[in-house]
Design a protein around this motif. Sequence first.
Motif, short mmCIF file in Angstrom:
data_model
loop_
_atom_site.label_atom_id
_atom_site.label_comp_id
_atom_site.label_asym_id
_atom_site.label_seq_id
_atom_site.Cartn_x
_atom_site.Cartn_y
_atom_site.Cartn_z
N ARG A 72 -20.05 26.40 0.04
CA ARG A 72 -21.31 26.24 -0.58
C ARG A 72 -21.21 25.31 -1.93
NH1 ARG A 72 -21.35 32.92 -0.51
NH2 ARG A 72 -22.20 33.23 1.27
N ARG A 73 -20.01 24.98 -2.24
CA ARG A 73 -19.83 24.08 -3.16
C ARG A 73 -19.78 22.65 -2.83
NH1 ARG A 73 -18.43 26.52 -8.42
NH2 ARG A 73 -19.71 28.32 -8.61
N GLY A 74 -19.55 22.45 -1.66
CA GLY A 74 -19.43 20.93 -0.99
C GLY A 74 -17.98 21.10 -0.43
N PRO A 75 -17.71 19.86 0.00
CA PRO A 75 -16.46 19.46 1.05
C PRO A 75 -14.99 19.60 0.17
CG PRO A 75 -17.45 17.40 0.18
CD PRO A 75 -18.18 18.58 -0.25
N ALA A 76 -15.14 19.86 -1.09
CA ALA A 76 -13.84 19.86 -1.84
C ALA A 76 -12.77 21.22 -1.52
CB ALA A 76 -14.02 19.87 -3.59
N GLY A 77 -13.33 22.01 -1.11
CA GLY A 77 -12.91 23.27 -0.93
C GLY A 77 -11.99 23.12 0.49
N ARG A 78 -12.49 22.48 1.52
CA ARG A 78 -11.91 22.28 2.79
C ARG A 78 -10.96 21.39 2.58
NH1 ARG A 78 -15.38 22.51 8.21
NH2 ARG A 78 -16.72 24.32 7.39
N ALA A 79 -10.82 20.32 1.61
CA ALA A 79 -9.80 19.13 1.36
C ALA A 79 -8.80 19.78 0.68
CB ALA A 79 -10.35 18.03 0.47
N MET A 80 -9.08 20.82 -0.31
CA MET A 80 -8.36 21.55 -1.04
C MET A 80 -7.11 22.32 -0.03
SD MET A 80 -7.46 25.02 -1.97
CE MET A 80 -8.96 25.70 -2.34
N LEU A 136 -8.96 16.40 -9.10
CA LEU A 136 -10.44 16.38 -8.95
C LEU A 136 -10.88 17.25 -8.04
CD1 LEU A 136 -13.18 14.60 -9.40
CD2 LEU A 136 -12.54 13.14 -7.69
N LEU A 137 -10.49 17.43 -6.93
CA LEU A 137 -10.93 18.36 -5.93
C LEU A 137 -11.16 19.90 -6.72
CD1 LEU A 137 -8.88 17.66 -2.67
CD2 LEU A 137 -11.20 17.25 -3.24
N TRP A 138 -10.13 20.27 -7.61
CA TRP A 138 -10.07 21.65 -8.15
C TRP A 138 -11.22 21.64 -9.13
CZ3 TRP A 138 -7.73 25.29 -6.11
CH2 TRP A 138 -6.68 25.25 -5.36
N THR A 139 -11.78 20.80 -9.72
CA THR A 139 -12.81 20.62 -10.63
C THR A 139 -14.26 20.82 -9.80
OG1 THR A 139 -13.20 18.29 -10.86
CG2 THR A 139 -11.70 19.07 -12.39
N GLU A 140 -14.12 20.17 -8.67
CA GLU A 140 -15.45 20.46 -7.89
C GLU A 140 -15.46 21.72 -7.19
OE1 GLU A 140 -15.05 17.07 -5.31
OE2 GLU A 140 -15.80 15.54 -6.82
N PRO A 173 -6.84 29.29 -10.88
CA PRO A 173 -6.74 28.37 -12.34
C PRO A 173 -5.52 27.27 -12.24
CG PRO A 173 -5.91 30.57 -12.56
CD PRO A 173 -6.45 30.47 -11.07
N PRO A 174 -5.50 26.44 -13.18
CA PRO A 174 -4.66 25.64 -13.34
C PRO A 174 -3.19 26.47 -13.99
CG PRO A 174 -6.10 25.27 -15.30
CD PRO A 174 -6.88 26.05 -14.15
N VAL A 175 -3.61 27.37 -14.53
CA VAL A 175 -2.22 28.25 -14.90
C VAL A 175 -2.54 29.83 -14.66
CG1 VAL A 175 -0.94 29.26 -17.02
CG2 VAL A 175 -1.72 26.72 -17.19
N HIS A 225 -11.86 21.47 -16.53
CA HIS A 225 -13.03 20.71 -16.43
C HIS A 225 -13.43 20.09 -17.84
CE1 HIS A 225 -13.28 23.73 -13.14
NE2 HIS A 225 -14.03 23.00 -12.84
N ASN A 226 -12.66 20.09 -18.71
CA ASN A 226 -12.66 19.21 -19.97
C ASN A 226 -12.42 17.77 -19.98
OD1 ASN A 226 -9.95 19.34 -20.65
ND2 ASN A 226 -10.35 21.37 -21.23
#
Length: 433
Positions: A148-156, A216-220, A292-294, A352-353
Amino acid sequence: MSDTASDCTRSRTAITEAEVEALVRGICFKTGPPRTVGVEVEWLVHELRRPQLPVPPERLEAAYAALRTVRLKSALTVEPGGQLEFSSPPAASLMECIGTVSADLDAVRARLREHGLGLVGIGHDPWHEPRRYLRQPRYDAMERCLDRRGPAGRAMMCTSASVQVCLDAGLEEPGPLGHVRRWWLAHQLGAVLVAAFANSPLAGNEPTGWLSTRQLLWTEIGADRAGAPPLDDDPRAAWARHVLDAPVMCVRQDSGPWEVPEGLTFREWTRSAVPRPPTREDLDYHLTTLFPPVRPRGHLELRMIDAQPGEDGWLVPLAVTTALFDDPAAAETAYRAVKPLAERALPGPAPHNALWMDAARYGPADPELHEAAVTCFAAALEALPRLGATTEVTDAVAAYRDRYVARGRCPADDLLDGLHGSDRRPHGKDLHA
C-alpha cells in the motif's frame, strides 16, 4: 512468532489498552549493568562465481535443506527473499560473540560451496528485482500491507541485508551507561553508523543516488512502521505510545489468508475488538511487525547498519558499536561527538529527519558526520583492548578507519568505483565544504 495455527489459538483472552501499555513498558527495557552482546548478520545468497546470475528457488531449497543438518550455535533463519540471517546467542563478551558467529559462518560457507553458492555482504541487492522465496501467511500479509506504500516494502523483504548489533539496555540510573542516555545515543550515533558503513548504492546495477539505498527503503515504508518514537526522558512511555498508535499489519487466522486491515492501530483494535478482540499473543506478534532503527526488546537492537563486504567485514561495526556503548569512556566521547548533530535530527524522528537522510544519501562525505565518525572510531580503538578485543579485531577496525573513515569514504564508494572504473569521492557534498 510462528505462523502455525496453534499459535493463533493459544489464548483467546482479550487484552486491554491499559494492559498493553503496562506490558510494553515492562518488557521493552530490561535495565542493569551492560553484560551481554549479540549480533544478527544477514547475507544475500548468490552464485559463487557469477553473483549477477539469479539462483533458482529449487537450488536454494536444496542448499538450505543441507544447511539444516549443520550444527550451529547461532540461530539460522531464512528471510522472505532467500537471504540468510545468523542470530548469535547472547554472549558474555565481544570476543565470545565474534568467535561464535565466525565459526558458524565458516561451517555454513563450506556447505554452501558444495552447492556452488556463496554469501555476499551488500546492503541491497544491486542486480536482482525483489522475488519472494518464502510463501507463508506472515509474509503474504506483510507484502499486502507494505504494497500500500509502494515498492519499498518488497525490496526490504527480499533484497536487503544488514548487520544488527544487540546491546543491553543499560542501567536504570543516569550516566554514560544509563538506559535513557543509551536510547538517545543509539538514535544520534545511528546516523553516524549509517554513514560510516553505507554499502548499498545500486539497484538494477545503476546508482540510486543514495549511498545507503537500504536506509532509503526504510524511510519509504513509513514512520508509523519503520520510524522511531519521539526522544524524551521516558523511553518506556514513548515506546508504549508508539506501539499502541502503530498500525496493525495483520490479524492472524486459524486457517486461510490473514486479514490485512487498513489504518487500524493497535490502540483502536483494543477499543473496538473488531474483527476479534486482540490477545497477548497478538501484541507479541505486533511488536515483531514494527521496524524502527532502534528496537527495544528488553535489550536494544540497532538495525541501521548495511551488510558489509568481505567474510569478516561484519565484525567491524559490531566491535565499534559495542565499544562506543559498553566502555564508559568511549560512550562519553561518542555522546559528545554526536551531540552537535542533534539539531539536524529535528523535528522528525529517525530515520525520517534531515540528519538520517543526509547520512543515507551522502555517507561520510557529509562534513559533520565525517568528523563524528573519525572521533568515534578513535574512541572505539582506544576502548577495544579494555573490552578484551584481540589484535586481529583492533587491526580490522584500524584498517577500516584508514581505508574509509579517514578518507571520507565508505564501502558504497568501492561499488560505485567498480561501476565507473574510477576512484571517486562520494557525490553530492564536498567533504571539506
